[in-house]
Design an enzyme around this catalytic site. Structure first.
Site, PDB file in Angstrom:
ATOM      1  N   ASP C 203      -4.481  11.522   5.556  1.00 34.62           N
ATOM      2  CA  ASP C 203      -4.379  10.090   5.795  1.00 34.62           C
ATOM      3  C   ASP C 203      -3.752   9.913   7.172  1.00 34.62           C
ATOM      4  OD1 ASP C 203      -3.631   7.464   6.009  1.00 34.62           O
ATOM      5  OD2 ASP C 203      -2.727   7.317   4.022  1.00 34.62           O
ATOM      6  N   GLN C 206      -1.141   6.277  10.100  1.00 34.35           N
ATOM      7  CA  GLN C 206       0.028   6.102  10.959  1.00 34.35           C
ATOM      8  C   GLN C 206       0.063   7.113  12.101  1.00 34.35           C
ATOM      9  OE1 GLN C 206       2.067   3.568  10.763  1.00 34.35           O
ATOM     10  NE2 GLN C 206       1.357   2.751   8.804  1.00 34.35           N
ATOM     11  N   LYS C 229      -4.604  -0.857  12.954  1.00 39.99           N
ATOM     12  CA  LYS C 229      -3.291  -0.323  13.338  1.00 39.99           C
ATOM     13  C   LYS C 229      -3.375   0.386  14.683  1.00 39.99           C
ATOM     14  CE  LYS C 229      -2.223   0.655   8.497  1.00 39.99           C
ATOM     15  NZ  LYS C 229      -1.168  -0.144   7.875  1.00 39.99           N
ATOM     16  N   CYS C 371       3.651  -0.594   0.056  1.00 44.11           N
ATOM     17  CA  CYS C 371       2.568   0.091  -0.651  1.00 44.11           C
ATOM     18  C   CYS C 371       2.918   1.552  -0.914  1.00 44.11           C
ATOM     19  CB  CYS C 371       1.254   0.007   0.126  1.00 44.11           C
ATOM     20  SG  CYS C 371       0.644  -1.665   0.233  1.00 44.11           S
TER      21      CYS C 371
HETATM   22  C1  LIG Z   1      -0.129   5.746   5.537  1.00 44.33           C
HETATM   23  C2  LIG Z   1      -1.101   4.650   5.221  1.00 44.33           C
HETATM   24  N1  LIG Z   1      -2.191   4.923   4.490  1.00 44.33           N
HETATM   25  C3  LIG Z   1      -3.106   3.991   4.192  1.00 44.33           C
HETATM   26  C4  LIG Z   1      -2.956   2.695   4.616  1.00 44.33           C
HETATM   27  C5  LIG Z   1      -4.011   1.710   4.233  1.00 44.33           C
HETATM   28  O1  LIG Z   1      -4.650   1.181   5.361  1.00 44.33           O
HETATM   29  P1  LIG Z   1      -5.589  -0.087   5.195  1.00 44.33           P
HETATM   30  O2  LIG Z   1      -4.795  -1.137   4.514  1.00 44.33           O
HETATM   31  O3  LIG Z   1      -5.924  -0.475   6.586  1.00 44.33           O
HETATM   32  O4  LIG Z   1      -6.779   0.334   4.408  1.00 44.33           O
HETATM   33  C6  LIG Z   1      -1.835   2.361   5.398  1.00 44.33           C
HETATM   34  C7  LIG Z   1      -1.591   1.005   5.908  1.00 44.33           C
HETATM   35  O5  LIG Z   1      -1.470   0.019   5.217  1.00 44.33           O
HETATM   36  C8  LIG Z   1      -0.890   3.354   5.699  1.00 44.33           C
HETATM   37  O6  LIG Z   1       0.193   3.078   6.418  1.00 44.33           O
END
Ligand SMILES: Cc1ncc(COP(=O)(O)O)c(C=O)c1O
Ligand SMILES: Cc1ncc(COP(=O)(O)O)c(C=O)c1O
Lengths: 156, 414, 414, 156
Positions: C203, C206, C229, C371
């Protein structure tokens, strides 16, 4: 523009510092229901005891959250203890009515002012300022939604 | 006979920046709105304003711009709700496009409710978006697909509807064909589905942008459409569904926003509509779609339909008059039964070659299978050329199409 | 000790229109880039130009603007490829956000390859987007999840990595925590996974925006990240995968663009990357992401990292100096091991209340569970306040955060 | 700016009007392979017979499509008939080299000019103008990709 003082009235901070009816009840016999604010992580646990007349004979509050959610829960517990389910229903509608302005736009049920039961909100009035901070409305209503669910389950 | 329209298309055109540009030194004639529409300044400005003044992630921020962004996003949801007359914003789910909306239904509702042998009724005029997801479920589950046939003039042949729908669990059809322009009698279909206890899904990609939609009058359970064909931006679609059904459905995509609680050993779902909106939403695009709906609503969707009806009549008449037997316009002959989408065959020219010559004249039409290969096969062609109109088109655009077709005819004259 | 940065943040700030605005009468201090970044003019202009000059549906049009739109979309794919050093554009798949990228993997690769009892190794610091899709597969398939624990200072505890990874089919971890800022040793993890024959998913939400990414050096099989982001627009995400694996995977969403042929009785898939891109793509957003990558590349992603490393050092030092024991900044103490994300506890104030007071001072920080509820539980908190920085932040922003925190402390002083 | 004449050379239109080697071969023994242009619906069917020396002893073309795809297939059939698989490989590379400029950016393999085999393209040269119309490159290369697949399958 609403200032912080509109949100954080003295009485709110007092309930936050000195929460009423904080604790647990043995469950069963008490009804125990958890409520979450999915967006911010606030949690309220309501422990509820109804007597045979559908009156709230005891209530305790657990969980953690911000000053608004915790003080709202504390004030609620004080306001509903000893009251019947019917009275609490009116109080809940009155409280949600006070909060409803923005909740409706987020998909919650909106309550038309005319329909509001004529109930004294007392200390709870202090939370009126929250409507000027729409994100915080969910903090203020979390305890009430959790209570409603606890009553539903206890009466079921 | 004089053709009239309630719209002042010239004034409307001024709102669409792209329509002012030139291609190959000639003013552009955009006749491909069935593929994607142009966007008015109001939509572009709304998105720009969002990014320049309140860009921030929604639903979780306590600070002011995050709160404004959340409000604008949810206000756009309310605009969509009103536009299709849904009974609650809980029924309006944002997806990335209509294709995702349909896949969500197949994978969530379909997997939860369909078993081997269950019948899904589609039509011969469906877009791949309403075919392939079902094929995937056929492969996975052994469900069966049935197909509503077409009449010679490209309408659904409903003669045997009762037999076709008998025993079906799902009816999924388009409200308007993106190839033939046919406007289907949705209510007849949804009534037939309900009578046998089947759910009905309507692909509103081509209908929602061009005619008024009232989901409560439609008799359907679900409706899918895309923002980019509706004056809105790319990257945004809508799924409307009846709340009782949506509430029962398992989630499709899992992650942030769609949860109430997550633990190491499981999770619980958020309320509708967020349960189906995992991850950071297409915030700017949702706001842009809201602005598109405001724009369309100010003009009046019934006026849009009336304008396109006029253009349809003009197009059918002018092209036949000019080209006689050299042109075949597929689909219904009555303007009443069709929207402003004109697939045609011209002389013995291949659609690609037509489109190539038209491009020299700055006339933009589509050539290909229009993501409806089963329909192409049924029509006995590999591809068609397709011109399609929207509120910003004029009879002059159709005349320009005629002129360019004439040029194509001469160029390839053997 | 003087802190230096290779960037002229003041000049960079001028490229970001939102940073010039005021909130509550004070210049905005945006410290929430881990949630979503601000967008430079170059990105907004690229999207605007697309809509105003070449807006049209891609991949199928023969006319000039459709051809230009297609070229720009595919050029953006090439930019993404180069940015992460993928070996081919066939490996770069556009999704709507990182959440969809991860769900695509779970539902396509996972369903095709995992059976009951198979082990997936996650970590205790994962975002819901990398947890919930796996929970869904647990419910459907009975796979098992294992969790890499954390050290007291919020790093992955790899002491028992060999035992944890033993027998796993998948390793799926974040390259950088969105709560703790921890930068994980991805290569150690992917090596361990490969040694036991497990695939690895990273993932990169970040990490990709803030540090240089070379997927070929990463040793991973898949990488997911979001455009919003990364200075890009909302509504666009990326999934990178190794071509051999992507080629074997069944499709996730079915419809137009992703097919080679569709018949009444089945379909065949298009080539990579389009096989995984059903429906009209997020054209403007893809072009916007391409512009964001151009912007970042011109500045140099290593310079971005150096700038944020400087800010990290400054933040850790300044806040501890000012508030001593009144502040606890979670996560690693060494700037080397962390990015510019600072979750903190301040006095006994609730994060919401902190954030509310900060907003009065135009300081935007996030408050909540970010989250990452399993991580919150592990940390024994319901929520944290989180400030996060990007290339446009300065030490003055951190000073403003300190001032606002002081004000919050006084406001709630009991 | 490229004009239509760059694309539609007279010789292309001639092959389009009078396609060479149009038809079918019985399969088996002939190898039959279908090629699709997924984006526009053009279809080419190649029927191929290789003799024992890996020489194309017969070829037929079916399918339907635009003037570019059909004339390219027609010219291809004329150019490869009677040639060995190796010779056809060189011709294919040379033809694709001529087309490669934009295909590379769409993910196809690009061929560096230096690597191109020194092969006379003859009539096929007429398709050079297609590179100025990038969308049409896939039309021109469809027959060649289908042929390559047919040869692969026939030699397998
Ligand atoms: C580490 C990480 N993974 C996944 C996500 C999910 O990204 P998104 O909401 O753009 O799908 C985020 C951000 O919200 C995140 O910081
Ligand atoms: C009838 C119909 N259904 C579905 C779609 C798919 O829409 P999208 O590509 O926006 O997902 C389209 C447009 O391409 C369409 O015309």
């Amino acid at each position: 523009m609403p200032g912080l003082e509109d949100l954080y009235r003295e009485i709110i901070l007092d309930h936050y510092r000195n929460p009423r009816n904080r604790g647990e009840l043995e469950s069963p016999p008490a009804q125990r229901v958890e409520g979450f604010n999915p967006l911010c992580g606030d949690e309220i646990v309501v422990y509820l005891e109804l007597d045979d007349d559908e009156r709230i004979s005891d209530i305790r509050i657990g969980g953690q959250g911000c000053s608004i959610s915790q003080s709202s829960a504390s004030m609620m517990s004080a306001a509903v203890k000893g009251h019947t389910v019917a009275e609490v229903g009116d109080l809940t509608r009155a409280f949600k009515g006070m909060m409803s302005i923005h909740e409706s736009s987020l998909g919650g049920e909106s309550t038309e002012p005319e329909d509001l039961p004529d109930v004294k909100l007392g200390d709870l009035e202090a939370l009126r300022g929250v409507v000027k901070f729409p994100v915080r409305i969910k903090c203020a209503t979390l305890a009430w939604n959790t209570l409603a669910q606890a009553i539903d389950e206890a009466s079921a | 006979m004089a053709l009239t329209s309630p719209l002042d298309a010239e004034r409307i055109r001024a709102d669409f920046p792209l329509l002012g540009r030139e291609v190959h030194g000639k003013p552009i004639i955009y006749l491909d709105s069935a593929a994607t529409s142009q966007k008015p300044n109001a939509v572009l400005d709304a998105m720009d304003l969002y990014y320049r003044t309140i860009n921030s992630n929604v639903h979780r921020g306590v600070y002011q711009i995050a709160e404004q962004a959340t409000n604008e996003l949810e206000a756009a949801r309310e605009k969509v709700r009103a536009f299709i007359n849904a009974s609650s914003v809980a029924e309006v789910i944002f997806t990335k496009n209509a294709t995702e909306s349909l896949n969500l239904l197949v994978q969530s509702w379909g997997r939860a409710n369909l078993v081997e042998g269950d019948v899904v009724l589609l039509s011969h005029m469906e877009h791949h978006a309403n075919i392939v997801p079902w094929h995937m479920l056929v492969a996975e589950r052994g469900i069966q697909l049935r197909w509503i046939p077409l009449t010679a003039d490209g309408q659904l042949d409903l003669t045997d509807l009762d037999a076709l729908v008998e025993g079906a669990k799902v009816l999924s059809v388009t409200a308007m064909s993106n190839v033939l322009g046919t406007i289907n009698s949705v209510r007849t279909l949804t009534d037939a589905a309900r009578a046998v206890g089947a759910i009905s899904i309507i692909d509103g990609c081509q209908s929602v942008p061009h005619t008024s939609t009232d989901v409560q009058a439609l008799g359907a359970d679900f409706l899918a459409f895309s923002g980019h064909k509706l004056l809105g931006p790319t990257g945004i679609g809508v799924l409307w569904g009846r709340e009782e059904l949506l509430a029962e459905m398992p989630p499709f995509i899992g992650g942030g926003e769609m949860i109430r609680d997550v633990r190491l050993d499981g999770f619980t779902c958020n309320d509708l509509p967020w349960k189906f909106e995992a991850g950071t939403p297409a915030i700017a695009e949702i706001i842009g779609l809201g602005a598109a709906i405001d724009y369309l609503s100010a003009i009046g969707i019934d006026n849009v339909r009336a304008h396109e009806r006029m253009l349809t009549e003009y197009t059918l008449r002018t092209l036949s008059m000019r080209f006689g037997d050299d042109i075949v316009i597929h689909g219904p002959t009555e303007p009443e039964h069709r929207g402003g989408v004109f697939s045609f065959a011209f002389k013995d020219l291949h659609p690609h070659d037509i489109s190539q010559v038209l491009d020299e004249h700055a006339v933009c039409v589509r050539a290909g299978h229009h993501c409806a290969k089963p329909l192409m096969k049924l029509m006995g062609v590999g591809a068609t050329a397709r011109a399609s109109v929207y509120l910003y088109n004029t009879t002059a655009d159709i005349d320009a199409l005629g002129d360019a077709l004439e040029a194509a005819g001469s160029f390839f004259a053997f």
